[in-house]
Design a protein around this motif. Structure first.
Motif, PDB file in Angstrom:
ATOM      1  N   GLY A  28       0.802  -1.233   0.000  1.00 25.34           N
ATOM      2  CA  GLY A  28       0.000   0.000   0.000  1.00 25.34           C
ATOM      3  C   GLY A  28       0.825   1.267   0.000  1.00 25.34           C
ATOM      4  N   SER A  29       1.901   1.288   0.788  1.00 26.92           N
ATOM      5  CA  SER A  29       2.722   2.503   0.857  1.00 26.92           C
ATOM      6  C   SER A  29       3.429   2.780  -0.469  1.00 26.92           C
ATOM      7  CB  SER A  29       3.736   2.382   1.988  1.00 26.92           C
ATOM      8  OG  SER A  29       4.573   1.251   1.776  1.00 26.92           O
ATOM      9  N   LEU A  30       3.855   1.725  -1.186  1.00 29.11           N
ATOM     10  CA  LEU A  30       4.499   1.920  -2.492  1.00 29.11           C
ATOM     11  C   LEU A  30       3.517   2.488  -3.514  1.00 29.11           C
ATOM     12  CD1 LEU A  30       6.559  -1.397  -2.726  1.00 29.11           C
ATOM     13  CD2 LEU A  30       7.422   0.904  -2.288  1.00 29.11           C
ATOM     14  N   VAL A  31       2.279   1.989  -3.476  1.00 31.00           N
ATOM     15  CA  VAL A  31       1.269   2.465  -4.419  1.00 31.00           C
ATOM     16  C   VAL A  31       0.965   3.946  -4.166  1.00 31.00           C
ATOM     17  CG1 VAL A  31      -1.133   2.214  -5.126  1.00 31.00           C
ATOM     18  CG2 VAL A  31       0.276   0.189  -4.775  1.00 31.00           C
ATOM     19  N   LYS A  32       0.842   4.316  -2.885  1.00 30.56           N
ATOM     20  CA  LYS A  32       0.567   5.723  -2.568  1.00 30.56           C
ATOM     21  C   LYS A  32       1.711   6.629  -3.003  1.00 30.56           C
ATOM     22  CE  LYS A  32      -2.647   5.108   1.236  1.00 30.56           C
ATOM     23  NZ  LYS A  32      -2.919   5.351   2.646  1.00 30.56           N
ATOM     24  N   ALA A  33       2.955   6.156  -2.858  1.00 25.94           N
ATOM     25  CA  ALA A  33       4.109   6.952  -3.277  1.00 25.94           C
ATOM     26  C   ALA A  33       4.108   7.149  -4.793  1.00 25.94           C
ATOM     27  CB  ALA A  33       5.402   6.282  -2.825  1.00 25.94           C
ATOM     28  N   GLN A  35       1.439   7.096  -6.744  1.00 28.41           N
ATOM     29  CA  GLN A  35       0.324   7.982  -7.072  1.00 28.41           C
ATOM     30  C   GLN A  35       0.701   9.435  -6.818  1.00 28.41           C
ATOM     31  OE1 GLN A  35      -2.875   6.408  -4.716  1.00 28.41           O
ATOM     32  NE2 GLN A  35      -3.533   4.976  -6.326  1.00 28.41           N
ATOM     33  N   LYS A  36       1.420   9.690  -5.729  1.00 28.79           N
ATOM     34  CA  LYS A  36       1.849  11.062  -5.448  1.00 28.79           C
ATOM     35  C   LYS A  36       2.840  11.547  -6.496  1.00 28.79           C
ATOM     36  CE  LYS A  36       1.125  11.130  -0.461  1.00 28.79           C
ATOM     37  NZ  LYS A  36       1.750  11.218   0.860  1.00 28.79           N
ATOM     38  N   ALA A  37       3.740  10.672  -6.942  1.00 29.68           N
ATOM     39  CA  ALA A  37       4.721  11.052  -7.968  1.00 29.68           C
ATOM     40  C   ALA A  37       4.028  11.362  -9.286  1.00 29.68           C
ATOM     41  CB  ALA A  37       5.737   9.931  -8.158  1.00 29.68           C
ATOM     42  N   LYS A  38       3.015  10.557  -9.649  1.00 32.77           N
ATOM     43  CA  LYS A  38       2.265  10.817 -10.881  1.00 32.77           C
ATOM     44  C   LYS A  38       1.499  12.134 -10.788  1.00 32.77           C
ATOM     45  CE  LYS A  38       1.504   6.257 -12.868  1.00 32.77           C
ATOM     46  NZ  LYS A  38       0.493   5.267 -13.251  1.00 32.77           N
TER      47      LYS A  38
END
Length: 170
Positions: A28-33, A35-38
């Motif tokens: 989950g934390s990797l996906v959120k990171a 998404q923030k980068a995109k």
């Protein structure tokens, strides 16, 4: 649907739910990171504004040495690549409409007749350098020599015929 089948689907649903929870806990934390980068990449890039600096005055030149400067360049604003358009040419923009070969159409055709070095301060693109400061075009008159002119590229008697003296340019 009987009880056996209902229990089967209930277990499948709970197993899938547990797998999703484990995956979310693990990734989950990797996906959120990501998404923030995109989201940050989608934001428009803001460049810092540069304060316009006044041009530095050149150091005083000694009076004993005569300075040889190149051709004087007419004054133009430092932010413009072109010389200012003469008022008479600019007035053509507001006179009529392009459909009647007036207005913008006539303005652009008038501007096109000027040499590039009379419109621009320096060559802007590399294509400008090919024709920069060549001067007015020179008309070359064609020589009206009958021996130098060929009527056609092809032979008059066919491809495999012997050469006719009239087919040769001497």
């Amino acid at each position: 649907m009987d009880t056996l089948r209902q229990n089967f689907w209930k277990e499948e649903y709970l197993r899938e739910k547990m797998l999703r929870c484990e995956w979310h806990h693990k990734y989950g934390s990797l996906v959120k990171a990501k998404q923030k980068a995109k989201a940050a990449a989608r934001l428009p890039l803001k460049l810092p504004t540069l304060a316009s600096k006044a041009p530095h005055s050149p150091p005083p030149v000694p009076k004993a040495v005569p300075s040889k400067s190149p051709s004087p360049v007419p004054e133009a604003s430092f932010q413009s690549e072109m010389y200012p358009v003469p008022p008479a040419t600019r007035a053509l923009l507001y006179d009529g409409i392009s459909h009647d070969s007036q207005g913008r159409y006539h303005y652009l055709n008038t501007q096109k007749l000027d040499l590039p070095e009379s419109r621009y301060l320096l060559p802007i693109t590399t294509n400008f350098t090919y024709g920069w400061q060549l001067g007015p075009p020179v008309k070359q008159e064609l020589v009206s020599c009958k021996m130098c002119r060929i009527e056609s590229f092809f032979r008059k008697n066919g491809a495999f015929a012997l050469l006719d003296p009239r087919d040769l340019a001497l």
